[in-house]
Design a protein around this motif. Structure first.
Motif, PDB file in Angstrom:
ATOM      1  N   ILE A  33     -78.199 -36.266 -99.972  1.00 31.13           N
ATOM      2  CA  ILE A  33     -77.970 -36.181 -99.704  1.00 31.13           C
ATOM      3  C   ILE A  33     -77.348 -36.846-101.687  1.00 31.13           C
ATOM      4  O   ILE A  33     -76.329 -36.312-102.043  1.00 31.13           O
ATOM      5  CB  ILE A  33     -77.293 -37.930 -99.355  1.00 31.13           C
ATOM      6  N   HIS A  34     -77.892 -37.255-102.791  1.00 28.92           N
ATOM      7  CA  HIS A  34     -77.989 -37.159-103.946  1.00 28.92           C
ATOM      8  C   HIS A  34     -79.307 -35.960-104.224  1.00 28.92           C
ATOM      9  O   HIS A  34     -80.321 -35.111-104.161  1.00 28.92           O
ATOM     10  CB  HIS A  34     -79.442 -38.295-104.584  1.00 28.92           C
ATOM     11  N   GLY A  35     -78.708 -35.103-105.333  1.00 30.73           N
ATOM     12  CA  GLY A  35     -78.461 -33.519-105.877  1.00 30.73           C
ATOM     13  C   GLY A  35     -80.139 -33.568-106.018  1.00 30.73           C
ATOM     14  O   GLY A  35     -80.465 -32.811-106.248  1.00 30.73           O
ATOM     15  N   THR A  59     -88.768 -36.097 -97.786  1.00 36.35           N
ATOM     16  CA  THR A  59     -88.468 -35.599 -99.216  1.00 36.35           C
ATOM     17  C   THR A  59     -88.720 -35.301-100.542  1.00 36.35           C
ATOM     18  O   THR A  59     -90.239 -35.789-100.316  1.00 36.35           O
ATOM     19  CB  THR A  59     -87.294 -37.484 -99.422  1.00 36.35           C
ATOM     20  N   ALA A  60     -88.498 -34.335-101.120  1.00 39.09           N
ATOM     21  CA  ALA A  60     -88.960 -34.316-102.243  1.00 39.09           C
ATOM     22  C   ALA A  60     -88.042 -34.386-103.976  1.00 39.09           C
ATOM     23  O   ALA A  60     -87.100 -34.109-103.190  1.00 39.09           O
ATOM     24  CB  ALA A  60     -89.235 -33.216-102.263  1.00 39.09           C
ATOM     25  N   HIS A  61     -88.859 -35.482-104.171  1.00 34.51           N
ATOM     26  CA  HIS A  61     -87.506 -35.569-105.638  1.00 34.51           C
ATOM     27  C   HIS A  61     -87.872 -33.518-106.356  1.00 34.51           C
ATOM     28  O   HIS A  61     -89.348 -33.560-106.802  1.00 34.51           O
ATOM     29  CB  HIS A  61     -88.098 -35.753-106.856  1.00 34.51           C
ATOM     30  N   VAL A  62     -86.932 -32.755-106.809  1.00 29.06           N
ATOM     31  CA  VAL A  62     -86.519 -31.642-106.841  1.00 29.06           C
ATOM     32  C   VAL A  62     -86.842 -32.072-108.997  1.00 29.06           C
ATOM     33  O   VAL A  62     -87.610 -30.699-108.901  1.00 29.06           O
ATOM     34  CB  VAL A  62     -86.184 -30.487-106.575  1.00 29.06           C
TER      35      VAL A  62
END
Length: 156
Positions: A33-35, A59-62
């Motif tokens: 949802i958050h890019g 989830t992974a923060h890219v």
């Protein structure tokens, strides 16, 4: 979620956590949802609870360094989790302190067990599967991390 004359939610969660579970789906990352995040949702089969809807949500923060990742086993609620390089602290109620490092939680998820290891995502993935008693038959794909930006000095 308790049934009349049946097991309580806590009893069902304990059985689900103890039992060998299976994942046949392959890891496919989608934009969150958050890019800045990528997500993956895998169906978990619990042989003794064939009607139970259990999922492994990752989830992974890219973009963030150090790499931030989350692994959640969900059965209506979070029942087992690993938070790698969390962005927020976890209140560890039993030890009456705040945990800011990588940590594990098990239902009812009010106690965080710190883990100071520095592993790659695939290693955390396999560690999570092992601790959650899950056999994985799919194909692993690493999160779509963005390339690190190199800062170049200006020529003057």
């Amino acid at each position: 979620m308790a049934r009349l004359n049946g097991p309580t939610f806590d009893q069902t969660v304990a059985r689900i956590l103890a039992e060998q579970k299976l994942i046949y789906d392959s890891v496919v990352w989608r934009e969150g949802i958050h890019g800045d995040y990528a997500t993956c949702d895998l169906r978990v089969i619990v042989p003794s609870e064939t009607r139970a809807r259990v999922r492994l949500r990752m989830t992974a923060h890219v973009r963030r360094l150090p790499r931030k990742a989350g692994f959640l086993l969900v059965y209506g609620e979070r029942i087992f989790a690993l938070d790698v390089n969390p962005g927020r602290a976890h209140n560890n109620r039993t030890a009456r302190r705040v945990v800011t490092e990588t940590h594990w939680t098990t239902w009812p998820c009010d106690s965080a067990d710190e883990d100071s290891r520095d592993l790659m995502h695939v290693q955390w993935f396999h560690e999570f599967l092992s601790r959650a008693n899950i056999q994985f038959f799919g194909t692993y794909e690493r999160p779509p991390y963005m390339s690190e930006q190199l800062s170049m000095p200006y020529d003057e």
